[in-house]
Design a protein around this motif. Sequence first.
Motif, PDB file in Angstrom:
ATOM      1  N   HIS A 156      47.552  87.528   6.763  1.00 55.11           N
ATOM      2  CA  HIS A 156      47.839  87.569   8.207  1.00 55.11           C
ATOM      3  C   HIS A 156      49.289  87.986   8.444  1.00 55.11           C
ATOM      4  O   HIS A 156      49.576  88.884   9.228  1.00 55.11           O
ATOM      5  CB  HIS A 156      47.680  86.171   8.828  1.00 55.11           C
ATOM      6  CG  HIS A 156      46.270  85.718   8.998  1.00 55.11           C
ATOM      7  ND1 HIS A 156      45.331  86.438   9.671  1.00 55.11           N
ATOM      8  CD2 HIS A 156      45.652  84.571   8.613  1.00 55.11           C
ATOM      9  CE1 HIS A 156      44.188  85.767   9.681  1.00 55.11           C
ATOM     10  NE2 HIS A 156      44.361  84.625   9.031  1.00 55.11           N
ATOM     11  N   ASP A 159      43.168  78.663  10.735  1.00 55.34           N
ATOM     12  CA  ASP A 159      41.946  78.916   9.985  1.00 55.34           C
ATOM     13  C   ASP A 159      41.313  77.628   9.559  1.00 55.34           C
ATOM     14  O   ASP A 159      41.971  76.666   9.282  1.00 55.34           O
ATOM     15  CB  ASP A 159      42.250  79.677   8.701  1.00 55.34           C
ATOM     16  CG  ASP A 159      42.948  80.950   8.991  1.00 55.34           C
ATOM     17  OD1 ASP A 159      42.315  81.793   9.592  1.00 55.34           O
ATOM     18  OD2 ASP A 159      44.136  81.053   8.661  1.00 55.34           O
ATOM     19  N   HIS A 187      45.358  84.283   1.848  1.00 56.54           N
ATOM     20  CA  HIS A 187      44.784  84.481   3.170  1.00 56.54           C
ATOM     21  C   HIS A 187      45.885  84.461   4.240  1.00 56.54           C
ATOM     22  O   HIS A 187      45.985  85.367   5.069  1.00 56.54           O
ATOM     23  CB  HIS A 187      43.749  83.377   3.429  1.00 56.54           C
ATOM     24  CG  HIS A 187      43.099  83.438   4.762  1.00 56.54           C
ATOM     25  ND1 HIS A 187      41.809  83.851   4.942  1.00 56.54           N
ATOM     26  CD2 HIS A 187      43.553  83.123   5.997  1.00 56.54           C
ATOM     27  CE1 HIS A 187      41.501  83.801   6.219  1.00 56.54           C
ATOM     28  NE2 HIS A 187      42.551  83.350   6.882  1.00 56.54           N
ATOM     29  N   ASP A 246      39.041  83.142  12.497  1.00 64.23           N
ATOM     30  CA  ASP A 246      39.607  84.478  12.692  1.00 64.23           C
ATOM     31  C   ASP A 246      38.553  85.432  13.229  1.00 64.23           C
ATOM     32  O   ASP A 246      38.797  86.209  14.143  1.00 64.23           O
ATOM     33  CB  ASP A 246      40.090  85.053  11.352  1.00 64.23           C
ATOM     34  CG  ASP A 246      41.205  84.223  10.744  1.00 64.23           C
ATOM     35  OD1 ASP A 246      41.911  83.554  11.508  1.00 64.23           O
ATOM     36  OD2 ASP A 246      41.347  84.254   9.512  1.00 64.23           O
TER      37      ASP A 246
HETATM   38 ZN    ZN Z   1      42.955  83.239   8.870  1.00 61.82          ZN
END
Ligand code: ZN
Length: 626
Positions: free
Chosen positions: A430, A623, A426, A503
């Motif tokens: 980004h 996050d 994850h 996000d």
């Molecule tokens: Zn994220």
Amino acid sequence: MFQNKKFKYLVYYVAGVMALLLILNSVLKSARTEHIKYSAFEKMIEEKTIKEVQITDNQIVIIPKEQEGVSQKIKYTSNIEKTNVRPLIDKLKAADINYDGPISNNDPIKGFFVNWILPILMFMLIGRIIFGSVEKKMGSGVMSFGKNNAKIYGENETGKTFDDVAGQDEAKESLVEIVDFLHNPDKYVEIGAKLPKGALLVGPPGTGKTLLAKAVAGEAKVAFFSLSGSSFVEMFVGMGAARVRDLFKQAEEKAPCIVFIDEIDAIGKSRDSAVGGGGNDEREQTLNQLLAEMDGFDSSKGVVILAATNRPEVLDKALLRPGRFDRRVIVDTPDLKGREAILKVHAKEVKMSDDVELEGIAKSTPGAVGADLANMVNEAALLAVKKGRKAVIQEDLEEAVEIIIAGKEKKDRIMSDKEKRIVAFHEVGHALVAALLKHTDPVHKITIIPRTMGALGYTMQLPEEEKYLVSKEEMIDQITVMLGGRAAEEVEFNSISTGASNDIEKATQTARNMVTIYGMTERFDMMALESVSSRYLDGRPIRNCSDNTAALADEETLKIIKEAHDKAINMLEENRELLTAISERLIDKETLMGEEFMEMVNNFKNSEEVVEEKVSIGKDEEDTMV
Ligand code: ZN
Ligand code: ADP
Ligand code: MG
């Protein structure tokens, strides 16, 4: 109608005492005395059952001899005519009965005094003592009826100067005049110039408004009286107004001086019910008193009123009229230079190693306010102590930044390997999208070390320079980066997790702003669909379009998000190998710095386009991956 609660308490108290006395008096009397006829008394004399007689003007008290079955405590009273007193005495002498009197101790005034006034006074005294201690505990005068209880709001000198306030040059400039005025008011009075009575310091929390007000007092070397708006909230009805009156009275006595009302929005909220809903008598009274005081005093005496708020838009218009807080001083979030200056001020308070570079710290803390930065320096000092160092080094500061920004590192938190993998992909998602797009800030750091504040990992991007304008392309790229995390999960695991909620929220907000505020869509051209009432309010925009248009705006927003999402997925699919390689490295090392990350990216992409190496600084991507 008595609004005053204290008065109510007192009324209850007195009523209670009266009732108690009434009962006491009647019980005492009835238990011990019995009224008899004069003839019955004469009979008692004949029977010689009397021990003693007390004679007063119109009454006799008969104390009987001890008798079986009759308690000695019982007394008898009987009425007697004044003219009968002499003959009675002769009679008693003849019967050899002791007697007392005649005395006139039964006059009603004295009786009333003994039976009522004295006990009441005693109860009052006791009451005072009881309420007095309550008063001390509650910190306000229950018994003082809002009279001047001489609370001192002031400190003589604050000891702060403008040098203590860094990075607020514009604010300081507009306050210099006030300092000068306090120094020599005569200069202004001679010319006939009227200085504003008050200035309102406006800005987000922690930017140094309170500090600035103290600095003005310190610079002018005058007394500083302060009162916090929120302290009125829990007060008795009427107390707020009394306090304001009190405060101004004291201030006028001590002029020249500064009166500072912190968090004035707590009392100065608009009185019409549109904002804040429902009236609040206490607040209104306090506000009215404040307005009256501001109008009433003569500014040439050298009293300057400063107030601070982070919500100027909720203030009552009356407060902002000329002659009141007509001057506003903006105390804004500091920029890069400001942050560095603030760090310097606070760095003086702790021992810093010589090679500390505050500029780098300032660069990595965009959006931080003075209070955050002061906190960081202190946190760094604590870390240095913990690690047994004599002075703070750069590393401590860097760690402090992370602590403040993302919560404390929580290395002992155990994530399952599966979770760790998901978080790693994850975050790399980004970072990779950010690296591959043109209009993005360089990646500074990627980490999957969980923090206490809920973030399981984060990717930190830092802009190369402070930005004041954001282009449409940049906004779209930002959204794409935000969605890159989820996209990576989809590409790698073909399944999605809850970790992208933050996000999604941010991306949606950005996309919505593009549509409704910044006029960045073709469909709505330059039409404002929302207006931001104030940047200092919760920032929530107010919709000003029809329901139909709103629905269309939602559609446009969704379109932007969908496009960005697809783009992110495509990019990551094209660079799947790279995504996996970097993610594996991150799982291994838990933290990747920007340079290392860019090196990997560049090595992989060597043949195709050259991704320029960008050196770091700015927004962080956080996050909550549950
Ligand atoms: Zn994220
Ligand atoms: P506000 O009243 O705007 O919420 P404060 O004045 O209470 O903020 O600031 C809290 C603390 O943060 C101050 O005591 C000071 O240590 C630090 N601080 C805030 N702004 C600055 C600044 N511009 N320069 C130096 N220190 C600052
Ligand atoms: Mg404050």
